[in-house]
Scaffold this motif. Sequence first.
Motif, PDB file in Angstrom:
ATOM      1  N   THR A   7       0.907  -0.974  -0.092  1.00  0.00           N
ATOM      2  CA  THR A   7       0.115  -0.061  -0.051  1.00  0.00           C
ATOM      3  C   THR A   7       0.850   1.246   0.150  1.00  0.00           C
ATOM      4  OG1 THR A   7      -2.017   0.802   0.996  1.00  0.00           O
ATOM      5  CG2 THR A   7      -0.439   0.114   2.589  1.00  0.00           C
ATOM      6  N   GLY A   8       0.254   2.272  -0.120  1.00  0.00           N
ATOM      7  CA  GLY A   8       0.981   3.932  -0.030  1.00  0.00           C
ATOM      8  C   GLY A   8       0.010   4.776  -0.567  1.00  0.00           C
ATOM      9  N   GLY A   9       0.329   5.822  -0.251  1.00  0.00           N
ATOM     10  CA  GLY A   9      -0.615   6.964  -0.697  1.00  0.00           C
ATOM     11  C   GLY A   9      -0.360   7.174  -2.346  1.00  0.00           C
ATOM     12  N   ILE A  10      -1.447   8.024  -2.789  1.00  0.00           N
ATOM     13  CA  ILE A  10      -1.358   8.246  -4.270  1.00  0.00           C
ATOM     14  C   ILE A  10       0.030   8.859  -4.471  1.00  0.00           C
ATOM     15  CG2 ILE A  10      -2.617  10.534  -3.799  1.00  0.00           C
ATOM     16  CD1 ILE A  10      -3.929  10.103  -6.743  1.00  0.00           C
ATOM     17  N   GLY A  11       0.540   8.421  -5.671  1.00  0.00           N
ATOM     18  CA  GLY A  11       1.798   8.940  -6.231  1.00  0.00           C
ATOM     19  C   GLY A  11       3.032   8.134  -5.665  1.00  0.00           C
ATOM     20  N   SER A  12       2.993   7.536  -4.582  1.00  0.00           N
ATOM     21  CA  SER A  12       3.910   7.250  -3.883  1.00  0.00           C
ATOM     22  C   SER A  12       4.838   6.019  -4.795  1.00  0.00           C
ATOM     23  CB  SER A  12       3.666   6.205  -2.409  1.00  0.00           C
ATOM     24  OG  SER A  12       2.687   5.158  -2.864  1.00  0.00           O
ATOM     25  N   GLY A  13       4.129   5.481  -5.600  1.00  0.00           N
ATOM     26  CA  GLY A  13       4.917   4.616  -6.563  1.00  0.00           C
ATOM     27  C   GLY A  13       4.733   3.072  -6.002  1.00  0.00           C
ATOM     28  N   LYS A  14       3.684   2.767  -5.485  1.00  0.00           N
ATOM     29  CA  LYS A  14       3.365   1.558  -5.009  1.00  0.00           C
ATOM     30  C   LYS A  14       3.133   0.479  -6.132  1.00  0.00           C
ATOM     31  CE  LYS A  14      -1.491   2.526  -4.097  1.00  0.00           C
ATOM     32  NZ  LYS A  14      -1.222   3.842  -4.417  1.00  0.00           N
ATOM     33  N   THR A  15       2.575   1.049  -7.343  1.00  0.00           N
ATOM     34  CA  THR A  15       2.288   0.033  -8.380  1.00  0.00           C
ATOM     35  C   THR A  15       3.767  -0.357  -9.229  1.00  0.00           C
ATOM     36  OG1 THR A  15       0.263   1.000  -8.795  1.00  0.00           O
ATOM     37  CG2 THR A  15       1.166  -0.067 -10.761  1.00  0.00           C
ATOM     38  N   THR A  16       4.602   0.520  -9.222  1.00  0.00           N
ATOM     39  CA  THR A  16       5.694   0.431  -9.786  1.00  0.00           C
ATOM     40  C   THR A  16       6.817  -0.429  -8.993  1.00  0.00           C
ATOM     41  OG1 THR A  16       6.027   2.776 -10.522  1.00  0.00           O
ATOM     42  CG2 THR A  16       8.250   1.690 -10.403  1.00  0.00           C
ATOM     43  N   ILE A 126       3.608  -4.039   3.471  1.00  0.00           N
ATOM     44  CA  ILE A 126       4.343  -3.177   2.811  1.00  0.00           C
ATOM     45  C   ILE A 126       3.941  -1.614   2.725  1.00  0.00           C
ATOM     46  CG2 ILE A 126       6.151  -2.611   1.226  1.00  0.00           C
ATOM     47  CD1 ILE A 126       6.268  -6.023   0.451  1.00  0.00           C
ATOM     48  N   THR A 127       4.478  -0.606   2.984  1.00  0.00           N
ATOM     49  CA  THR A 127       3.914   0.617   2.939  1.00  0.00           C
ATOM     50  C   THR A 127       5.200   1.218   2.002  1.00  0.00           C
ATOM     51  OG1 THR A 127       2.471   0.675   4.655  1.00  0.00           O
ATOM     52  CG2 THR A 127       3.300   2.845   3.758  1.00  0.00           C
ATOM     53  N   VAL A 128       4.746   1.817   0.864  1.00  0.00           N
ATOM     54  CA  VAL A 128       5.697   2.655  -0.052  1.00  0.00           C
ATOM     55  C   VAL A 128       5.146   4.091   0.295  1.00  0.00           C
ATOM     56  CG1 VAL A 128       6.354   3.281  -2.287  1.00  0.00           C
ATOM     57  CG2 VAL A 128       5.451   0.927  -1.763  1.00  0.00           C
ATOM     58  N   VAL A 129       6.341   4.887   0.674  1.00  0.00           N
ATOM     59  CA  VAL A 129       6.205   6.314   1.103  1.00  0.00           C
ATOM     60  C   VAL A 129       7.293   7.236   0.165  1.00  0.00           C
ATOM     61  CG1 VAL A 129       5.533   5.743   3.392  1.00  0.00           C
ATOM     62  CG2 VAL A 129       7.969   6.120   2.863  1.00  0.00           C
ATOM     63  N   ALA A 130       6.782   8.366   0.043  1.00  0.00           N
ATOM     64  CA  ALA A 130       7.510   9.397  -0.891  1.00  0.00           C
ATOM     65  C   ALA A 130       7.299  10.664  -0.457  1.00  0.00           C
ATOM     66  CB  ALA A 130       7.454   9.131  -2.334  1.00  0.00           C
ATOM     67  N   ASP A 131       8.197  11.592  -0.637  1.00  0.00           N
ATOM     68  CA  ASP A 131       7.696  12.978  -0.118  1.00  0.00           C
ATOM     69  C   ASP A 131       6.511  13.549  -1.103  1.00  0.00           C
ATOM     70  OD1 ASP A 131      10.077  12.866   1.370  1.00  0.00           O
ATOM     71  OD2 ASP A 131      11.434  14.109  -0.232  1.00  0.00           O
ATOM     72  N   GLU A 132       5.583  14.276  -0.166  1.00  0.00           N
ATOM     73  CA  GLU A 132       4.347  14.918  -0.849  1.00  0.00           C
ATOM     74  C   GLU A 132       4.432  15.601  -2.233  1.00  0.00           C
ATOM     75  OE1 GLU A 132       0.950  17.631   0.508  1.00  0.00           O
ATOM     76  OE2 GLU A 132       1.271  15.773   1.888  1.00  0.00           O
ATOM     77  N   ASN A 133       5.573  16.356  -2.230  1.00  0.00           N
ATOM     78  CA  ASN A 133       5.815  17.118  -3.391  1.00  0.00           C
ATOM     79  C   ASN A 133       6.102  16.264  -4.486  1.00  0.00           C
ATOM     80  OD1 ASN A 133       5.381  19.531  -1.840  1.00  0.00           O
ATOM     81  ND2 ASN A 133       7.623  20.104  -1.839  1.00  0.00           N
ATOM     82  N   LEU A 134       6.947  15.371  -4.387  1.00  0.00           N
ATOM     83  CA  LEU A 134       7.263  14.451  -5.359  1.00  0.00           C
ATOM     84  C   LEU A 134       6.071  13.612  -5.670  1.00  0.00           C
ATOM     85  CD1 LEU A 134       9.789  13.048  -6.973  1.00  0.00           C
ATOM     86  CD2 LEU A 134      10.108  11.645  -5.072  1.00  0.00           C
ATOM     87  N   ARG A 135       5.191  13.183  -4.490  1.00  0.00           N
ATOM     88  CA  ARG A 135       4.032  12.604  -5.313  1.00  0.00           C
ATOM     89  C   ARG A 135       2.959  13.194  -6.135  1.00  0.00           C
ATOM     90  NH1 ARG A 135       1.714  10.985   0.555  1.00  0.00           N
ATOM     91  NH2 ARG A 135      -0.058  10.435  -0.534  1.00  0.00           N
ATOM     92  N   ILE A 136       2.992  14.510  -5.862  1.00  0.00           N
ATOM     93  CA  ILE A 136       2.110  15.618  -6.492  1.00  0.00           C
ATOM     94  C   ILE A 136       2.542  15.543  -7.770  1.00  0.00           C
ATOM     95  CG2 ILE A 136       1.545  18.020  -6.690  1.00  0.00           C
ATOM     96  CD1 ILE A 136       1.295  17.994  -3.427  1.00  0.00           C
ATOM     97  N   GLU A 137       3.954  15.778  -7.970  1.00  0.00           N
ATOM     98  CA  GLU A 137       4.525  16.014  -9.346  1.00  0.00           C
ATOM     99  C   GLU A 137       4.183  14.659 -10.071  1.00  0.00           C
ATOM    100  OE1 GLU A 137       9.134  16.239 -10.285  1.00  0.00           O
ATOM    101  OE2 GLU A 137       8.666  17.580  -8.712  1.00  0.00           O
ATOM    102  N   ILE A 171       9.133   1.006   2.222  1.00  0.00           N
ATOM    103  CA  ILE A 171      10.049   1.305   1.260  1.00  0.00           C
ATOM    104  C   ILE A 171       9.986   2.917   1.148  1.00  0.00           C
ATOM    105  CG2 ILE A 171      10.518   0.865  -1.182  1.00  0.00           C
ATOM    106  CD1 ILE A 171       9.476  -1.852  -0.941  1.00  0.00           C
ATOM    107  N   SER A 172      11.039   3.420   1.300  1.00  0.00           N
ATOM    108  CA  SER A 172      11.012   4.938   0.681  1.00  0.00           C
ATOM    109  C   SER A 172      11.331   5.089  -0.685  1.00  0.00           C
ATOM    110  CB  SER A 172      12.246   5.615   1.709  1.00  0.00           C
ATOM    111  OG  SER A 172      12.381   6.918   1.172  1.00  0.00           O
ATOM    112  N   ASN A 173      10.657   5.716  -1.517  1.00  0.00           N
ATOM    113  CA  ASN A 173      10.519   5.596  -2.820  1.00  0.00           C
ATOM    114  C   ASN A 173      10.719   7.245  -3.340  1.00  0.00           C
ATOM    115  OD1 ASN A 173      10.482   5.071  -5.538  1.00  0.00           O
ATOM    116  ND2 ASN A 173       8.287   4.734  -5.725  1.00  0.00           N
ATOM    117  N   ASN A 174      11.624   7.961  -2.765  1.00  0.00           N
ATOM    118  CA  ASN A 174      12.051   9.292  -3.450  1.00  0.00           C
ATOM    119  C   ASN A 174      13.109   8.942  -4.596  1.00  0.00           C
ATOM    120  OD1 ASN A 174      10.497  10.542  -1.851  1.00  0.00           O
ATOM    121  ND2 ASN A 174      11.991  10.525  -0.127  1.00  0.00           N
ATOM    122  N   ASP A 175      13.918   7.612  -4.502  1.00  0.00           N
ATOM    123  CA  ASP A 175      14.823   7.510  -5.554  1.00  0.00           C
ATOM    124  C   ASP A 175      14.555   5.708  -5.982  1.00  0.00           C
ATOM    125  OD1 ASP A 175      17.677   5.839  -6.160  1.00  0.00           O
ATOM    126  OD2 ASP A 175      17.831   7.912  -6.400  1.00  0.00           O
TER     127      ASP A 175
END
Length: 196
Positions: A7-16, A126-137, A171-175
């Motif tokens: 799982t993960g918020g919208i734009g976190s990259g959970k599908t990837t 498993i939760t996928v996270v990423a910075d909010e600005n990156l998710r919005i982008e 999983i931190s998905n900023n990179d």
Amino acid sequence: MVVVGITGGIGSGKTTIANYIKSFGIPLYVADKEAKALMNRSKVIKRKLIQLFGDKAYVDGKLNRPFLAKMIFNDKSLLNQMNAIVHPKVASHFKRWLKKQDAPYILKEAAIIFENNLQSNYDYIITVVADENLRIERILDRDDTTQEKIKAIINNQWTDSQKKELSDFVISNNDLDQAKKQALQIHTKLLKITAE
């Protein structure tokens, strides 16, 4: 069969990340994709959604997603009623799918595990996270939408810190390269756990 939720918020990259883990031969069930398919395929769901939203819910026999999105956007009660129609059908479809799988574990991608209090349906999460600005982008690049709409969705979902507390793995998905390394480590751990 060990059921691992991702799982993960919208734009976190959970599908990837889910598709990356799938590339190791792990069966992947994508709840949102199956829900959309069932909303188009199931006569029962169609009938109930038309009762709930009216004739505009479907155009030429196909789900009118922009119309539904607009209807539920600011109406939690409509969203909950729609989920009450769709989620049980997805759950029984998943059970049938699960019986056909043969793997050390399976991955089920679902956006709102915690929001719907469904964590007890999974052995691990498993939760996928990423910075909010990156998710919005990412979402602005991917979808025809606005920042306002994305923020409204983010505000309807749990925060990353709330999800992290209840997750077995994060999983931190900023990179993406770093995120894939983390995903591979988790996959290796899960293979060890399921082999015991």
